[in-house]
Scaffold this motif. Sequence first.
Motif, PDB file in Angstrom:
ATOM      1  N   ARG A 138      -1.240   7.188 -10.309  1.00 22.20           N
ATOM      2  CA  ARG A 138      -0.213   8.151  -9.902  1.00 22.20           C
ATOM      3  C   ARG A 138       1.083   7.918 -10.681  1.00 22.20           C
ATOM      4  O   ARG A 138       1.729   8.866 -11.131  1.00 22.20           O
ATOM      5  CB  ARG A 138       0.032   8.010  -8.394  1.00 22.20           C
ATOM      6  N   GLU A 190       0.857  -1.189   0.000  1.00 22.30           N
ATOM      7  CA  GLU A 190       0.000   0.000   0.000  1.00 22.30           C
ATOM      8  C   GLU A 190       0.897   1.245   0.000  1.00 22.30           C
ATOM      9  O   GLU A 190       1.731   1.408   0.872  1.00 22.30           O
ATOM     10  CB  GLU A 190      -0.825  -0.056   1.283  1.00 22.30           C
ATOM     11  N   SER A 191       0.722   2.116  -1.006  1.00 21.11           N
ATOM     12  CA  SER A 191       1.663   3.225  -1.095  1.00 21.11           C
ATOM     13  C   SER A 191       1.013   4.578  -1.370  1.00 21.11           C
ATOM     14  O   SER A 191       1.687   5.531  -1.714  1.00 21.11           O
ATOM     15  CB  SER A 191       2.711   2.938  -2.182  1.00 21.11           C
ATOM     16  N   THR A 192      -0.328   4.670  -1.205  1.00 19.28           N
ATOM     17  CA  THR A 192      -0.949   5.982  -1.388  1.00 19.28           C
ATOM     18  C   THR A 192      -0.625   6.862  -0.184  1.00 19.28           C
ATOM     19  O   THR A 192      -0.319   6.359   0.893  1.00 19.28           O
ATOM     20  CB  THR A 192      -2.477   5.866  -1.505  1.00 19.28           C
ATOM     21  N   PHE A 193      -0.697   8.185  -0.383  1.00 23.54           N
ATOM     22  CA  PHE A 193      -0.438   9.107   0.721  1.00 23.54           C
ATOM     23  C   PHE A 193      -1.753   9.350   1.463  1.00 23.54           C
ATOM     24  O   PHE A 193      -2.682   9.926   0.893  1.00 23.54           O
ATOM     25  CB  PHE A 193       0.111  10.428   0.193  1.00 23.54           C
ATOM     26  N   TRP A 243      -2.708  11.433   3.574  1.00 27.64           N
ATOM     27  CA  TRP A 243      -3.113  12.817   3.831  1.00 27.64           C
ATOM     28  C   TRP A 243      -3.546  13.542   2.560  1.00 27.64           C
ATOM     29  O   TRP A 243      -3.873  14.718   2.601  1.00 27.64           O
ATOM     30  CB  TRP A 243      -1.977  13.588   4.512  1.00 27.64           C
ATOM     31  N   ARG A 244      -3.506  12.852   1.441  1.00 29.16           N
ATOM     32  CA  ARG A 244      -3.934  13.474   0.178  1.00 29.16           C
ATOM     33  C   ARG A 244      -5.184  12.792  -0.336  1.00 29.16           C
ATOM     34  O   ARG A 244      -5.323  11.577  -0.209  1.00 29.16           O
ATOM     35  CB  ARG A 244      -2.827  13.315  -0.879  1.00 29.16           C
TER      36      ARG A 244
END
Lengths: 272, 257
Positions: free
Chosen positions: A155, A93-96, A98-99
Amino acid sequence: MANDAQGTTPVLRLQNVAKTFFTPHGDVRAVEPLSLDIRQGEFISVIGPSGCGKSTLMNIVGGLIEDYEGSVEVDGVQVRGCHKEIGMVFQEESTFPWRTAIDNVAFPLEAAGMGREERVAKARELLHLVGLDGFENRFPSELSGGMRQRIAIARTLAFRPRILLMDEPFAALDEQTRLLLGDKVVQIQQELNQTTMLITHNIAEAVQLSDRVLIMTFRPGRIKRVVEIDLPRPRSSKMMGGERFGHYVAAIWDDLREEASKGLQELERLRS
Amino acid sequence: MASVAASGRPLLPPLVTRLLVIAAGVALWEGAARLGWINAFTAPAPSAIWSGFGKILSEGVLGYSMVVTFVTAFGAAACGSVVGIAIGYFLHIWKPAGAAYTAWVAAAASAPLVLLYPLFLVIIGRNMWTTLVMGAIGCIPPIALKTKEGLDGVRPVLLNVGRAFNLTSKQQFWMIMFPAALPSIFTGIRIGLLFAILNVIGIEFLISVGGLGQLIATLGDRFDYPQMYAGIFFVILVSVAFFWIIERLEQWLLSST
Ligand SMILES: Nc1ncnc2c1ncn2[C@@H]1O[C@H](COP(=O)(O)OP(=O)(O)OP(=O)(O)O)[C@@H](O)[C@H]1O
Ligand SMILES: [Mg+2]
């Protein structure tokens, strides 16, 4: 070599690439010397049992692991460290968190200094491509694992890398989404003439998407066999039910079964 | 935003219970004081404190003292945050220093740093700056610790994403590490603010310079206990309100970044 006509210098050339991890519990040989040439625009899949060194290989090619043996060349030039034309999609899992979805996808564009309006428009297109219209302003914590993985893929695509490395990007998806998304990734890959390396566990997926499938042995990872997938593109769903497709799947499974059972045996040995 | 309504509804019963418990406590105290079970001089009845509260309000010093105290505490926390975050960042990037000094910073966080005040009284003098510096010193250790903890805890894969996108080291920090560590840094700032307020009121009380601390000290010296208790309760109430605001602010900031 660099003077050769376009297309003959491989985009990616791995020469005797090997990696040992030195840990307090002993050394782990993750990848045995491995050599491979990948042509411009080629779609190559890497398949092999869990723990055979696939992610390690991807991290070496992507420049995240820098202390390895052998060499990696991009367009005939040896590189170490991250290359600006290589994009990566990670297994974890590599999404940010806080965005929002759209700001996650716009991330590489923002880092490159693109203006807000332009990058949001581009990100919106990509979200559409991965089937996430209407989720622009959601945070990753409000989305499913598969949706988050699609954001991570979008992304990386936003960055328009010439070389794309993907580590089991479809693992968290259901079969239908996996097929649809696989098609879309290939479509973009063909449009951009992107060179792609896909790591997967799924034999049918490897055959569906690839020009070549690289089968790796159980740890330490070596190339067991390289299978050319000689099926015309675009590959229709009809073709996937066909005899030749089934033939490829069976052949790869034959090779893989042996390695997978070695993995299982080791697991049982560890357990007893 | 249905989730807000859903989580907001069950809040009411606990709140009512809390208020009832407080009301019962106050009634008990009032009764005990009137019946002479407790000394009404050192522990005056709530009604007496209430009228004392009216008196300090009419003297007009309460509002002013409050502003002085909270401006000082906020200023101290702001200065302390800058220094604390810088120290936390330093402990994070320089691993040997992190390994060597993190335990010391943790010890400092639990030590009564207020007791250092004579030193600053000598260096700075008996004025507001001493209060400010003491407040700042109080909030540095927790902010530094929480900053380091937050930065250490950033998931490696997120850093790898940044590296794969060829971020500069400045971008790597401001676009990934800092926002990833922000929730932890906020926790540090909240604890730091608490320490700053404690220190500021404590120092005001000890050296009789400005603010609520001095007000309470003066009232105590006058043996005006109803008014002194009124002052103390006022400080408690204002602090509770203050932390409620900080919490809201934190939630708002985190959801808008
Ligand atoms: N940072 C590391 N330190 C020590 N050992 C490691 C490290 N990364 C990987 N390994 C070891 O190297 C071997 C290969 O790991 P790798 O992650 O490349 O496998 P994989 O083929 O991607 O597996 P999977 O399909 O389960 O993702 C494993 O035995 C693993 O324990
Ligand atoms: Mg892996």
